[in-house]
Scaffold this motif. Structure first.
Motif, mmCIF file in Angstrom:
data_model
loop_
_atom_site.group_PDB
_atom_site.id
_atom_site.type_symbol
_atom_site.label_atom_id
_atom_site.label_comp_id
_atom_site.label_asym_id
_atom_site.label_seq_id
_atom_site.Cartn_x
_atom_site.Cartn_y
_atom_site.Cartn_z
ATOM 1 N N ALA A 7 0.848 -1.197 0.000
ATOM 2 C CA ALA A 7 0.000 0.000 0.000
ATOM 3 C C ALA A 7 0.879 1.241 0.000
ATOM 4 O O ALA A 7 1.911 1.282 0.683
ATOM 5 C CB ALA A 7 -0.917 0.014 1.221
ATOM 6 N N TRP A 51 -11.723 1.068 14.247
ATOM 7 C CA TRP A 51 -11.933 1.462 12.849
ATOM 8 C C TRP A 51 -13.055 2.480 12.730
ATOM 9 O O TRP A 51 -14.096 2.344 13.363
ATOM 10 C CB TRP A 51 -12.286 0.204 12.056
ATOM 11 N N PRO A 111 -14.288 -2.531 6.155
ATOM 12 C CA PRO A 111 -13.462 -3.395 5.304
ATOM 13 C C PRO A 111 -14.262 -4.035 4.176
ATOM 14 O O PRO A 111 -13.735 -4.233 3.079
ATOM 15 C CB PRO A 111 -12.935 -4.442 6.297
ATOM 16 N N TRP A 156 -14.496 -1.410 1.505
ATOM 17 C CA TRP A 156 -13.193 -1.291 0.852
ATOM 18 C C TRP A 156 -12.921 -2.494 -0.046
ATOM 19 O O TRP A 156 -12.291 -2.364 -1.101
ATOM 20 C CB TRP A 156 -12.085 -1.147 1.898
ATOM 21 N N ARG A 175 -8.899 -4.964 4.577
ATOM 22 C CA ARG A 175 -8.545 -4.473 5.910
ATOM 23 C C ARG A 175 -7.024 -4.287 5.996
ATOM 24 O O ARG A 175 -6.529 -3.267 6.466
ATOM 25 C CB ARG A 175 -9.005 -5.465 6.971
ATOM 26 N N VAL A 180 -5.708 -1.199 3.871
ATOM 27 C CA VAL A 180 -5.991 0.097 4.487
ATOM 28 C C VAL A 180 -5.111 0.301 5.718
ATOM 29 O O VAL A 180 -4.543 1.383 5.923
ATOM 30 C CB VAL A 180 -7.486 0.208 4.854
ATOM 31 N N CYS A 181 -4.975 -0.741 6.528
ATOM 32 C CA CYS A 181 -4.112 -0.637 7.714
ATOM 33 C C CYS A 181 -2.656 -0.396 7.314
ATOM 34 O O CYS A 181 -1.957 0.408 7.947
ATOM 35 C CB CYS A 181 -4.221 -1.907 8.557
ATOM 36 N N ALA A 220 -1.621 1.109 4.643
ATOM 37 C CA ALA A 220 -1.519 2.483 4.154
ATOM 38 C C ALA A 220 -1.354 3.455 5.315
ATOM 39 O O ALA A 220 -0.506 4.361 5.279
ATOM 40 C CB ALA A 220 -2.756 2.838 3.329
ATOM 41 N N ALA A 262 -10.313 5.391 8.350
ATOM 42 C CA ALA A 262 -10.334 4.896 6.974
ATOM 43 C C ALA A 262 -11.000 5.884 6.027
ATOM 44 O O ALA A 262 -10.764 5.848 4.809
ATOM 45 C CB ALA A 262 -11.050 3.550 6.919
ATOM 46 N N LEU A 280 -8.855 8.247 3.653
ATOM 47 C CA LEU A 280 -8.193 7.692 2.471
ATOM 48 C C LEU A 280 -9.170 7.592 1.300
ATOM 49 O O LEU A 280 -10.362 7.371 1.486
ATOM 50 C CB LEU A 280 -7.647 6.296 2.762
ATOM 51 N N PRO A 325 -9.222 5.635 -2.695
ATOM 52 C CA PRO A 325 -8.482 4.771 -3.622
ATOM 53 C C PRO A 325 -8.035 5.566 -4.844
ATOM 54 O O PRO A 325 -8.761 6.438 -5.318
ATOM 55 C CB PRO A 325 -9.513 3.700 -3.988
ATOM 56 N N PHE A 370 -3.312 5.014 -2.623
ATOM 57 C CA PHE A 370 -4.384 5.804 -2.018
ATOM 58 C C PHE A 370 -3.959 7.272 -2.015
ATOM 59 O O PHE A 370 -2.777 7.586 -2.146
ATOM 60 C CB PHE A 370 -4.619 5.377 -0.567
#
Length: 260
Positions: free
Chosen positions: A14, A62, A67, A70, A82, A85-86, A88, A144, A147, A149, A168
């Protein structure tokens, strides 16, 4: 190229294009990898890295799109979404000192420059602390919703180290400041996207194709708000090497916003 060697399976990774408002226009955060790095030495990149197995921890606090949401956006299963994103959020903090988290679903940390924050950052880097443990210790929630995409790039099959990287974008939170944290980078800079592309064309900045293409995608945006409003379809982009009379050439697929 002859098919005699099986390509290396790419690792999930990420990367975050961290942007801020400047006078005038938009700036994005870049760091230069130290020459000793095995992957992309001396290249200017965005904060990012491989997914850590502990990024899949279900116990992480979160806020924002779930998730599952996402997963639909990124085209992966819920556990992988999940983790991405974590990763990132974790990598952005590790490599810039910027943390996309807050004490509640509507707040964000205002400053991360103290010695205690640096101690936690180093613990994340050396894997003695997981992201979930870090957030739980500080009673923070991963944001989250901060962010968006942006793109997905896969390293060419001929490379010995391959990554399936989701890019992201995020806006520098109010009150926070980036800092040169050393480690994998020997120089950092905020730069206008079009200026970075110009300097790449001039041979002043070394960059891999995904970095250049993603920078080029930002050049039409004048503010961070415009960046966040951009609707982008996340389609895997995998450049390939082709043999020609002049040798081996890297080809970026048609339709990709790659400046020539």
């Amino acid at each position: 190229m002859t098919g005699r060697i099986t390509p290396v399976e790419p690792r999930d990774a990420a990367t975050v294009l961290l942007v801020r408002q400047a006078d005038p226009g938009l700036e994005v955060y870049l760091l230069r990898r130290v020459p000793s790095m095995r992957f992309a030495p001396g290249m200017y990149v965005f904060p990012g890295g491989s997914v850590d197995p502990r990024d899949r921890d279900h116990g992480i606090r979160w806020a924002g799109p779930s998730p599952r949401e996402w997963a639909r956006t990124l085209g992966v299963d819920e556990a992988s979404a999940r983790a991405l994103v974590c990763a990132a959020v974790r990598e952005t903090f590790e490599e810039s000192g910027v943390l996309l988290a807050g004490p509640s679903a509507t707040e964000v940390v205002a400053d991360t420059r103290g010695d205690d924050w640096e101690e936690d950052r180093r613990a994340l880097v050396d894997h003695s602390l997981s992201l979930a443990e870090f957030l739980d210790r500080r009673n923070l929630v991963l944001r989250a919703d901060l962010l968006r995409p942006w793109s997905r790039w896969i390293t060419p099959v001929m490379e010995p180290r391959r990554y399936d990287t989701r890019f992201f974008v995020a806006v520098l939170p109010e009150g926070q400041q980036t800092r040169d944290v050393g480690g994998e980078a020997d120089h950092v800079a905020w730069m206008a996207p079009d200026e970075a592309v110009r300097r790449w064309r001039a041979g002043e900045l070394a960059m891999l194709p995904p970095t250049v293409a993603n920078l080029n995608g930002l050049t039409g945006c004048a503010t961070p708000e415009e960046v966040l409003e951009v609707e982008r379809e996340i389609i895997p982009v995998q450049p390939e090497f082709r043999e020609s009379a002049g040798g081996i050439t890297l080809i970026v697929p048609d339709g990709v916003d790659y400046p020539l």
